[in-house]
Every structure is written in structure tokens, then in C-alpha cells.
Design an enzyme around this catalytic site. Structure first.
Site, mmCIF file in Angstrom:
data_model
loop_
_atom_site.group_PDB
_atom_site.id
_atom_site.type_symbol
_atom_site.label_atom_id
_atom_site.label_comp_id
_atom_site.label_asym_id
_atom_site.label_seq_id
_atom_site.Cartn_x
_atom_site.Cartn_y
_atom_site.Cartn_z
ATOM 1 N N ASP A 1 0.879 -1.285 -0.036
ATOM 2 C CA ASP A 1 -0.158 -0.054 0.108
ATOM 3 C C ASP A 1 0.804 1.263 0.103
ATOM 4 O O ASP A 1 1.609 1.419 0.900
ATOM 5 C CB ASP A 1 -0.765 0.072 1.205
ATOM 6 N N TYR B 1 3.267 10.069 -0.620
ATOM 7 C CA TYR B 1 4.259 9.670 0.370
ATOM 8 C C TYR B 1 5.643 9.918 -0.282
ATOM 9 O O TYR B 1 6.148 9.021 -1.176
ATOM 10 C CB TYR B 1 4.243 8.163 0.642
ATOM 11 N N GLN C 1 -10.624 2.679 3.836
ATOM 12 C CA GLN C 1 -9.362 2.609 4.949
ATOM 13 C C GLN C 1 -9.424 3.614 5.735
ATOM 14 O O GLN C 1 -9.538 4.973 5.335
ATOM 15 C CB GLN C 1 -8.169 2.899 3.929
ATOM 16 N N TYR D 1 -5.311 1.647 8.829
ATOM 17 C CA TYR D 1 -3.975 2.166 8.801
ATOM 18 C C TYR D 1 -3.505 2.556 10.219
ATOM 19 O O TYR D 1 -4.331 2.846 10.996
ATOM 20 C CB TYR D 1 -3.649 3.294 7.698
ATOM 21 N N GLY D 2 -2.284 2.757 10.507
ATOM 22 C CA GLY D 2 -1.861 3.050 12.076
ATOM 23 C C GLY D 2 -2.145 1.813 13.066
ATOM 24 O O GLY D 2 -2.478 2.432 14.193
#
Length: 188
Positions: A24, A29, A147, A175-176
Site C-alpha cells: 500500500d 508519500y 481505509q 492504517y496506523g
């Protein structure tokens, strides 16, 4: 900081060898850098994994600032740029990174559904969408995933959105999950 491309490639190959199959990433990013490095690292092994990336955030390379952009033209352009950086002709899952409050959800979903129909994204989804936004998005595209940031310290989504996702048959991607380091023991 920087990255060592050879080290990234070794890590990706080792992870695939150990059974890691979902990768992912997102264009913002590293301002495209994550996709470039991952695309090179995957190379011929692209066929062995499930590749996820995102769209809907643009950035200014001079000021290093970003903003949400869910307009039809931006979603299409950003996806094309991602495919090029990743060295592939399709994503297994394309997510809208964040809802754009200035663009109608229907416009964003029209672009997402078109990319799916063109085969540039085999599946489509969203990130950080509320129950209402998820219902609206589902009207325009066959959303398969939402997500969201989810971990033992932050479980708001399970009360406010999980029931809607379950009702609509939409999967949840977290996520996280390690609370951005809180659950790893690296922070006190």
C-alpha cells in the site's frame, strides 16, 4: 531522510518470499518517491502481489504543501502518474485518499468508476469516509474498501462507520494499527 534503493529492493523481495502480498503506497508519500522506489523494487515480482495506491491529493514540489483534489480531471491525472511511477498498467485497488469537501462525491466517483471500467484499477475504494460519504460514494462506484485510522487507542470508526460498511458489504482496511508507534514500545 533518504532511502537506499538496493536495501528497499532486498526488503521487498524478502517480504514477498515470506508471504507479504499486499503493498500500500500513495503518490504523496515522499512526493512520488515511495511509488518510484516500490515500482523499481517490485519489477517482475509485481505479478506476485496485490498493489494499492491512492489518488485525490496533489502537492506543490516547491513549497512541499499538499491539498485534497477530488475533481474528475485530477483523479484521472494522478492515477496515470502513479501507474507510470509504479511501472504497471493497473492497480489492484485504487483508493480516494481523503474526501475532498470542495468536490461533489459523485464527480470523484465518476472518475474512479471510469478508471475501474478501463482496467486501470481492478477494484476501487475510499479512505477516511464517514457513513454518509460512504453511502454517497457507493451510489457512483462499487466501493470495496474504506481505509481508516484504527487501533486500540482510537476506535471511533467502529462505532460511527463500521455498521454502514458492513451493511453495504464494504471491507475495512486499517492504517496506523500500531497507533503510529504508541503500541510498539518506542514511545513512553
Amino acid at each position: 531522510g533518504g532511502t537506499d534503493d538496493a536495501e528497499v529492493t532486498r526488503a521487498v523481495h524478502r517480504a514477498i518470499d515470506l508471504g507479504v502480498t499486499l503493498y500500500d503506497t500513495a503518490p504523496n508519500y515522499g512526493f512520488g518517491g515511495s511509488e518510484i522506489v516500490l515500482g523499481k523494487a517490485l519489477g517482475a515480482r509485481r505479478k506476485d502481489i496485490f498493489l494499492v495506491s491512492k489518488t485525490c491529493i496533489t502537492w506543490d514540489p516547491v513549497t512541499h504543501t499538499s491539498k485534497f483534489d477530488g475533481r474528475y480531471s485530477a483523479v484521472k491525472r494522478l492515477n496515470e502518474e502513479s501507474l507510470k511511477r509504479l511501472g504497471t498498467d493497473h492497480l489492484d485497488l485504487l483508493l480516494i485518499h481523503w474526501p475532498d469537501p470542495e468536490t461533489p462525491i459523485a464527480e470523484t466517483m465518476r472518475a474512479l468508476e471510469e478508471l475501474r471500467q478501463e482496467g486501470k484499477a481492478l477494484n476501487v475504494g475510499v479512505s477516511n469516509y464517514t457513513s454518509y460519504e460512504l453511502r454517497e460514494a457507493r451510489k457512483g462506484a462499487p466501493i470495496t474498501a474504506n481505509q481508516v485510522g484504527y487501533n486500540l487507542f482510537d476506535r471511533r470508526w467502529e462505532r460511527h462507520m463500521f455498521p454502514t460498511a458492513q451493511e453495504l458489504g464494504i471491507g475495512i482496511m486499517a492504517y496506523g494499527p500500531m497507533a503510529h508507534g504508541m503500541l510498539t514500545g518506542t514511545m513512553t
